[in-house]
Write an enzyme that holds these catalytic residues in place. Sequence first.
Site, PDB file in Angstrom:
ATOM      1  N   ARG A 205       0.732  -1.322   0.065  1.00  0.00           N
ATOM      2  CA  ARG A 205       0.068  -0.074   0.144  1.00  0.00           C
ATOM      3  C   ARG A 205       0.961   1.323  -0.016  1.00  0.00           C
ATOM      4  O   ARG A 205       0.261   2.242  -0.534  1.00  0.00           O
ATOM      5  CB  ARG A 205      -0.989   0.083   1.320  1.00  0.00           C
ATOM      6  CG  ARG A 205      -2.045  -0.979   1.201  1.00  0.00           C
ATOM      7  CD  ARG A 205      -2.960  -0.832   2.120  1.00  0.00           C
ATOM      8  NE  ARG A 205      -4.141  -1.702   2.263  1.00  0.00           N
ATOM      9  CZ  ARG A 205      -4.974  -1.811   3.363  1.00  0.00           C
ATOM     10  NH1 ARG A 205      -4.696  -1.452   4.582  1.00  0.00           N
ATOM     11  NH2 ARG A 205      -5.985  -2.587   3.162  1.00  0.00           N
ATOM     12  N   HIS A 316      -4.382   4.243   8.644  1.00  0.00           N
ATOM     13  CA  HIS A 316      -3.926   3.376   9.758  1.00  0.00           C
ATOM     14  C   HIS A 316      -2.657   3.849  10.506  1.00  0.00           C
ATOM     15  O   HIS A 316      -1.756   4.084   9.687  1.00  0.00           O
ATOM     16  CB  HIS A 316      -3.825   1.849   9.349  1.00  0.00           C
ATOM     17  CG  HIS A 316      -3.851   0.925  10.628  1.00  0.00           C
ATOM     18  ND1 HIS A 316      -4.790   0.180  10.930  1.00  0.00           N
ATOM     19  CD2 HIS A 316      -2.514   0.561  11.311  1.00  0.00           C
ATOM     20  CE1 HIS A 316      -4.418  -0.662  11.979  1.00  0.00           C
ATOM     21  NE2 HIS A 316      -3.026  -0.444  12.042  1.00  0.00           N
ATOM     22  N   GLU A 345      -5.293  -1.150  17.068  1.00  0.00           N
ATOM     23  CA  GLU A 345      -4.548  -0.042  16.419  1.00  0.00           C
ATOM     24  C   GLU A 345      -3.658   0.935  17.407  1.00  0.00           C
ATOM     25  O   GLU A 345      -2.665   1.683  17.143  1.00  0.00           O
ATOM     26  CB  GLU A 345      -5.483   0.847  15.743  1.00  0.00           C
ATOM     27  CG  GLU A 345      -4.674   1.513  14.599  1.00  0.00           C
ATOM     28  CD  GLU A 345      -5.545   2.531  13.479  1.00  0.00           C
ATOM     29  OE1 GLU A 345      -5.211   3.451  13.011  1.00  0.00           O
ATOM     30  OE2 GLU A 345      -6.752   2.221  13.754  1.00  0.00           O
ATOM     31  N   ALA A 360      -5.294  -6.006  10.370  1.00  0.00           N
ATOM     32  CA  ALA A 360      -5.737  -4.985  11.228  1.00  0.00           C
ATOM     33  C   ALA A 360      -6.901  -5.654  12.347  1.00  0.00           C
ATOM     34  O   ALA A 360      -6.776  -5.708  13.402  1.00  0.00           O
ATOM     35  CB  ALA A 360      -6.319  -3.888  10.589  1.00  0.00           C
TER      36      ALA A 360
END
Length: 380
Positions: A205, A316, A345, A360
């Site tokens: 990503r 994130h 997180e 996640a």
Amino acid sequence: SPELVKILAENATAGLNWMIDEGGATFRQTVLRTGGHSAYRTRTSGTGRTWTEALKKIAGKRGAKIILNNEVTWIWRKSADPKSPVLGLEVKRGKKVLNIKALKAVVIASGGFSNDKNMRLVHYPMLTPDFKSTNQPGATGEMIRFAQAIGADTLQMNFIQLYPYADPETGVLDPPGLYPFNGPGAGIVYVTKKGKRFISELERRDRVTMAQLNMGPAMKPTYSIFNEAMVPKLGGSMEEVADGLKKGRFAVADSIAELAKKIGVPADTLVETINNHNRYLADGKDPEFNKPITKAMMPMLKGPYYAVAQWPAVHHCMGGLRINTNAQVVDVFGAVIPKLYAAGEVAGGVHGSNRLGSNAITDCVVFGRIAGTNAAKEKA
């Protein structure tokens, strides 16, 4: 932190089975290979509610009481004693301020700080306030700051991930925004406004994001191209596609040339790009970006064809509170803060500089179970 990664990997299956067996969670049978992954291993349900409802059901079975609309405003601990446990929380409930004693422990599971523009700017100056966020409005980081105020250590706070496939206008991560993420293992193609590929679709990503941002704002947005035959392999459904079309998130056409016109991309270039990519899949080799080709990737030979617009949004926070393998929060001197745990997180060290998509929820469940189990063993 390799020891945390090992725990994540070795307990992922047990966490999934727990949500299925005890929480009644159901998921789609397609197993996806998403960006950055080396194998087809991602399980998807289409919506996060599948998992949250399962967790809520499990919590209810165990007598957990869920209280909404309560704002935590402080964590209590004796500041003069470095070995003192966490005592409880200050909570704002309507106009009242209450102090709630922690009989056994406090588990912090408050998420990241994607929506605190000042906090993310401090740690990652490139993320100016104009960057939108995919995250929920409460991802504002105050629980990290409260924990720091009682001695908690943090790590890797500058590791903040952007999701490269968010809605370009709102920054929202909606069901159509999952198709580009779910698609690399099925043969989806990412293109620029000029109709050309700009990266291997199986890239991480962070690399996809930087490839987009380095093109400059004039090149916003980029697009993902796929056809109807791919939809089941993307973990999607035609009902979901129809809903995305109604909302204007998908464009559809019977030919690539017609699709190009609908999204304002040069038709000849896009046709050439898709034809080239089809040939790469047939040849088993991508000479442009060296994407690893697999037999599961489908050439786009027949319509209808679809496009979805995409652009990076803050997604994130990989950094957060330092925890050990028991999910205990560690202080700035390397000692455990008694009776304080963290999971999900809000905790750092699990994902490094770039979280792989689909890890996640896995992180939340794996370390949430560890934190909860260990907190329950504390003496009242």
